[in-house]
Design an enzyme around this catalytic site. Structure first.
Site, mmCIF file in Angstrom:
data_model
loop_
_atom_site.group_PDB
_atom_site.id
_atom_site.type_symbol
_atom_site.label_atom_id
_atom_site.label_comp_id
_atom_site.label_asym_id
_atom_site.label_seq_id
_atom_site.Cartn_x
_atom_site.Cartn_y
_atom_site.Cartn_z
ATOM 1 N N HIS B 201 -5.542 2.780 -1.353
ATOM 2 C CA HIS B 201 -6.282 3.080 -0.125
ATOM 3 C C HIS B 201 -5.378 3.776 0.877
ATOM 4 O O HIS B 201 -4.180 3.521 0.964
ATOM 5 C CB HIS B 201 -6.916 1.837 0.499
ATOM 6 C CG HIS B 201 -6.009 0.663 0.748
ATOM 7 N ND1 HIS B 201 -4.992 0.287 -0.074
ATOM 8 C CD2 HIS B 201 -5.980 -0.226 1.767
ATOM 9 C CE1 HIS B 201 -4.389 -0.781 0.407
ATOM 10 N NE2 HIS B 201 -4.960 -1.107 1.534
ATOM 11 N N HIS B 216 -5.504 -4.176 10.796
ATOM 12 C CA HIS B 216 -4.052 -4.059 10.674
ATOM 13 C C HIS B 216 -3.617 -2.636 10.372
ATOM 14 O O HIS B 216 -4.394 -1.832 9.855
ATOM 15 C CB HIS B 216 -3.495 -5.003 9.599
ATOM 16 C CG HIS B 216 -3.867 -4.644 8.183
ATOM 17 N ND1 HIS B 216 -4.908 -5.238 7.503
ATOM 18 C CD2 HIS B 216 -3.331 -3.764 7.303
ATOM 19 C CE1 HIS B 216 -4.987 -4.749 6.274
ATOM 20 N NE2 HIS B 216 -4.055 -3.843 6.118
ATOM 21 N N HIS B 248 -2.648 -9.676 -3.002
ATOM 22 C CA HIS B 248 -4.076 -9.429 -2.924
ATOM 23 C C HIS B 248 -4.642 -9.236 -4.335
ATOM 24 O O HIS B 248 -4.038 -8.517 -5.140
ATOM 25 C CB HIS B 248 -4.370 -8.117 -2.190
ATOM 26 C CG HIS B 248 -4.074 -8.099 -0.718
ATOM 27 N ND1 HIS B 248 -4.501 -9.064 0.149
ATOM 28 C CD2 HIS B 248 -3.432 -7.177 0.045
ATOM 29 C CE1 HIS B 248 -4.131 -8.733 1.384
ATOM 30 N NE2 HIS B 248 -3.470 -7.601 1.345
ATOM 31 N N GLU B 267 0.856 -5.244 8.366
ATOM 32 C CA GLU B 267 1.040 -5.721 6.999
ATOM 33 C C GLU B 267 2.317 -5.127 6.430
ATOM 34 O O GLU B 267 2.644 -3.963 6.697
ATOM 35 C CB GLU B 267 -0.145 -5.288 6.125
ATOM 36 C CG GLU B 267 -0.022 -5.718 4.661
ATOM 37 C CD GLU B 267 -1.197 -5.277 3.793
ATOM 38 O OE1 GLU B 267 -1.682 -4.143 3.997
ATOM 39 O OE2 GLU B 267 -1.619 -6.054 2.918
#
Lengths: 113, 309
Positions: B201, B216, B248, B267
């Site tokens: 992403h 974030h 994740h 993050e």
């Protein structure tokens, strides 16, 4: 925070009105830090930096002092005047009672439905 | 060439409640390089291995959150074309003059239906990463200072009309959907991960009760071991940690979510897989959000859907 201030810090009792939960909080730490450091619950824990508002409380009794800036998106002048503050940004000066008004709102449905 | 059009995230402008406290945090704890200050007192940073002048701008404000998120495009011609495409799609744009941000060319600015200001630009000054362009060493002393991510990687933004924002990124800007979290109805997307590259992403959106929210800004770290080192540095510096260190399920990245001194989440992120536009999207029914978010603990962290700045 100077050593003199640290030496002068006291423990005071904080009461969460809804649940009757109490904990001992130092007068040089935030209401929220005092709570979660002891593993107590009641005030939602979010960003701990004054930015997100989930820990917003109404101070219903007792004196407190602001330690850090709070995002004014969530704390208006009226809030400040009425003792509606973020628990991560204020410290107790004496025994205080708080009512939790912050919420863990979420949005899991389509906007507008 | 694969990466054309919109190439990558280029900058985030973040509002902080105490400029010098957060400037110190980003410089010394996260370990970004301060690259300048402008007449508006904004402070500019880049990660050590980034070559363009900046990827993070801090602005003093009485409200936390994000002002805008910008992407670098491959040329001035692409900038013009995408502006035309946005207008044709019904998205109003404005041009921000070159130099309004230090070392940055003209920007095309628009608002997406989640209430976020997005920018595109083609030019930002190459100031280098401290290593020569001929016979470079693999790293420099700055790579060991603080958490020291190598780049600003992506952002997750929160707002109401996720569908509208997603459509602009996919239909106009050439992004593709890599992963999604879907509600009990099996259709409504609660969160989407969008890529303009081989990354899992470059931007993501989560449905949030209020518009224009920051979930974030993410910084890339090379290894899981260095994510653990980041966790040590966070604890040494009393950084409030939200989730992690963990992995994740979504994107498979190793992660820590934590907050800056103004409550803006950031993050430190590593890993994931290489993605291509022809790959089938991955779907996480919302009842599997706990492992999507925290595969190791399979724990529903309520703050993921509730805490924004």
């Amino acid at each position: 925070m100077t050593d003199v201030q640290l030496a002068a810090a006291q423990n005071v009792v904080v009461t969460i009105a809804e649940t009757g939960e109490t904990y001992r909080c130092r007068t040089d730490e935030s209401l929220l830090t005092g709570m979660y450091r002891l593993g107590k619950r009641g005030i939602p824990v979010g960003c701990r930096g004054g930015g997100c508002s989930v820990c917003k409380v109404q101070i219903t009794a007792g004196a407190y002092a602001q330690m850090r800036p709070m995002s004014r998106e969530y704390v208006s002048d009226d809030d400040l005047a009425q003792g509606r503050v973020l628990a991560c940004c204020v410290r107790p000066l004496e025994e205080v009672t708080v009512a939790v008004i912050g919420k863990l709102n979420k949005c899991v449905t389509r906007s507008g439905t | 060439m694969g990466v054309t059009g919109v190439m990558r995230p280029g900058h985030a402008q973040i509002r902080v409640l105490n400029l010098e406290e957060d400037a110190k945090f980003y410089r010394e704890v996260l370990g970004l390089v301060e690259t300048g200050r402008d007449a508006q007192d904004r402070v500019y940073f880049k990660a050590w291995d980034e070559r363009d002048h900046h990827s993070l701008i801090l602005r003093q404000s009485d409200k936390a959150g994000i002002d805008f998120f910008g992407f670098k495009v491959d040329s001035a011609a692409t900038l013009d074309k995408l502006e035309g495409d946005l207008n044709a799609y019904g998205v109003k744009t404005e041009r921000v003059p070159a130099g309004e941000l230090l070392a940055t060319g003209e920007r095309v600015r628009f608002e997406v239906p989640t209430g976020h200001v997005i920018e595109l630009y083609a030019d930002k000054k190459d100031v280098g990463n401290g290593l020569p362009y001929s016979n470079p060493a693999p790293w420099c002393p700055q790579a060991e200072k603080g958490i020291a991510p190598t780049r600003m990687d992506h952002a997750l933004l929160g707002g109401g009309d996720l569908d509208g924002a997603r459509d602009i990124f996919i239909n106009v800007l050439g992004f593709y959907l890599t992963e999604e979290v879907v509600a009990e109805d099996g259709k409504t997307q609660i969160a989407v991960w969008l890529s303009c590259s081989n990354k899992t992403h470059d931007i993501a959106f989560v449905r949030a009760p209020e518009n224009g929210k920051l979930h974030h800004v993410s910084y890339w770290i090379e290894t899981w071991e260095r994510v653990l080192r980041a966790a040590d540095i966070m604890s040494m510096n009393n950084v409030p940690v939200d989730i992690g260190p963990t992995r994740h399920g979504i994107t498979r990245g190793a992660t820590i979510y934590a907050f800056d001194r103004s409550g803006n989440r950031f993050e430190t992120f590593s890993g994931g897989y290489i993605s291509y536009p022809d790959m089938h999207k991955l779907t996480w029914p919302v009842e599997h959000l706990p492992e999507g978010l925290d595969y190791a603990q399979r724990k529903l962290h309520e703050t993921f859907l509730t805490v924004f700045s």
